[in-house]
Design an enzyme around this catalytic site. Structure first.
Site, PDB file in Angstrom:
ATOM      1  N   GLU A  26       6.774  -3.147  10.581  1.00 32.16           N
ATOM      2  CA  GLU A  26       7.890  -2.314  10.120  1.00 32.16           C
ATOM      3  C   GLU A  26       8.442  -2.808   8.793  1.00 32.16           C
ATOM      4  OE1 GLU A  26       9.062   0.525  11.339  1.00 32.16           O
ATOM      5  OE2 GLU A  26       7.677   0.544  13.031  1.00 32.16           O
ATOM      6  N   ASP A  34      12.732   6.735   5.199  1.00 33.20           N
ATOM      7  CA  ASP A  34      11.314   6.417   5.336  1.00 33.20           C
ATOM      8  C   ASP A  34      10.447   7.573   4.846  1.00 33.20           C
ATOM      9  OD1 ASP A  34      11.224   8.325   7.376  1.00 33.20           O
ATOM     10  OD2 ASP A  34      10.922   6.877   8.981  1.00 33.20           O
TER      11      ASP A  34
END
Length: 167
Positions: A28, A37
């Protein structure tokens, strides 16, 4: 609370949670200030999403560690609710599938062919399904290809870790 391999088993559960935390955190990546994101989802720390994120706030390592542990356990609980058979798969396979579910979301995971294969006892087939989860909005994402299929200098790919558990 449902069963949890991360919270059960004393030292073994703690070691499994520590491994899962390090594995997921690596993929991550830790970011201390919220960002959007590739799917345009507000995200902070190690892939945490949700309405509790405070835009513009700088999170600490301790806050990010606590958030990630809580998120991993919550995802594990949802995965065990939709596929209780996961409780009995080998550790590496377990961590791999939970990492994938953490990344794609348990809603998508629980409806997937991968989980259907787990439920049918086809763990090798389930592991091979991981290579199909490299798209965002119809586009192949390099980072997802590395995470799911190729691995890097630090971590095995999710597929390789999943398969390692079956040897």
């Amino acid at each position: 609370m449902a069963k949890s391999r991360y919270l059960a088993g004393g030292a073994a559960g703690a070691a499994l949670l520590a491994f899962a935390t390090a594995y997921t955190s690596h993929w991550e990546g830790r970011r201390y200030v919220a960002y959007r994101d590739v799917g345009n989802v507000l995200t902070v720390c190690d892939g945490h999403t949700g309405s509790d994120i405070i835009p513009g706030k700088r999170y600490t390592d301790a806050e990010c560690d606590a958030i990630l542990q809580k998120d991993l356990i919550a995802h594990e609980q949802r995965m065990l609710a939709c596929a209780p058979v996961l409780y009995n798969v080998p550790d590496d396979t377990y961590v791999s599938i939970n990492d994938w579910a953490f990344n794609v979301g348990t809603g998508a995971a629980c409806k997937s062919t991968l989980i259907r294969k787990v439920k049918a006892g086809d763990l090798r087939g389930a592991c091979m399904e991981l290579s199909k989860w490299v798209y965002v909005k119809g586009r192949v994402i390099r980072g997802l290809t590395v995470r799911r299929v190729q691995g890097d200098a630090v971590n095995l790919s999710e597929r390789a870790l999943c398969l390692r558990g079956l040897k």
